[in-house]
Design a protein around this motif. Structure first.
Motif, PDB file in Angstrom:
ATOM      1  N   SER A  23       0.828  -1.210   0.000  1.00  9.38           N
ATOM      2  CA  SER A  23       0.000   0.000   0.000  1.00  9.38           C
ATOM      3  C   SER A  23       0.859   1.257   0.000  1.00  9.38           C
ATOM      4  N   THR A  26       2.444   1.694  -3.429  1.00 12.17           N
ATOM      5  CA  THR A  26       1.447   2.109  -4.424  1.00 12.17           C
ATOM      6  C   THR A  26       1.074   3.576  -4.244  1.00 12.17           C
ATOM      7  N   LEU A  27       0.852   3.973  -2.988  1.00 11.35           N
ATOM      8  CA  LEU A  27       0.512   5.377  -2.742  1.00 11.35           C
ATOM      9  C   LEU A  27       1.667   6.300  -3.111  1.00 11.35           C
ATOM     10  N   ALA A  28       2.875   5.896  -2.797  1.00  9.06           N
ATOM     11  CA  ALA A  28       4.035   6.716  -3.152  1.00  9.06           C
ATOM     12  C   ALA A  28       4.149   6.858  -4.666  1.00  9.06           C
ATOM     13  N   ASP A  29       3.898   5.765  -5.371  1.00 11.04           N
ATOM     14  CA  ASP A  29       3.972   5.811  -6.835  1.00 11.04           C
ATOM     15  C   ASP A  29       2.850   6.668  -7.416  1.00 11.04           C
ATOM     16  N   THR A  30       1.698   6.623  -6.799  1.00 14.22           N
ATOM     17  CA  THR A  30       0.542   7.368  -7.309  1.00 14.22           C
ATOM     18  C   THR A  30       0.676   8.865  -7.079  1.00 14.22           C
ATOM     19  N   TYR A  31       1.113   9.249  -5.888  1.00 18.31           N
ATOM     20  CA  TYR A  31       1.075  10.661  -5.513  1.00 18.31           C
ATOM     21  C   TYR A  31       2.394  11.402  -5.650  1.00 18.31           C
ATOM     22  N   HIS A  32       3.473  10.709  -5.796  1.00 16.46           N
ATOM     23  CA  HIS A  32       4.769  11.384  -5.876  1.00 16.46           C
ATOM     24  C   HIS A  32       5.072  11.717  -7.326  1.00 16.46           C
ATOM     25  N   PRO A  33       5.220  12.998  -7.649  1.00 14.81           N
ATOM     26  CA  PRO A  33       5.494  13.357  -9.044  1.00 14.81           C
ATOM     27  C   PRO A  33       6.886  12.897  -9.478  1.00 14.81           C
ATOM     28  N   ASN A  35       7.754   9.832 -10.409  1.00 14.39           N
ATOM     29  CA  ASN A  35       7.996   8.396 -10.293  1.00 14.39           C
ATOM     30  C   ASN A  35       7.678   7.694 -11.604  1.00 14.39           C
TER      31      ASN A  35
END
Length: 80
Positions: A23, A26-33, A35
């Motif tokens: 989780s 996934t969240l880091a990949d989704t929200y971090h510009p 990546n």
């Protein structure tokens, strides 16, 4: 890291470790510009997270012996 102990002493899959790490990755990949998108980079991050947790657990388990062997300071250890 793959298995966890239940209260009755039997083993079970360690859902909290794997789902928590997946989780977070996934969240880091989704929200971090910036990546790299996709499953591959997320899988790499999950693998790195699990491996680093395993390394820290092993180090924490054996640190008293390591500290004694190399004469490093360790809390609760008295000079002989």
């Amino acid at each position: 890291m793959i298995l966890a102990h239940q209260e009755n002493g039997t083993y079970m899959f360690n859902f909290s470790e794997w789902l928590g790490t997946a989780s977070a990755a996934t969240l880091a990949d989704t929200y971090h510009p910036g990546n790299r998108p996709g499953v591959g980079p997320v899988a790499e991050n999950v693998a790195f997270g699990i491996a680093s947790d395993m390394g820290y657990d092993v180090l924490r388990e054996f640190w008293p012996e390591i500290a004694k062997k190399f004469k490093l300071p360790f809390r609760g250890q008295h000079e002989d």
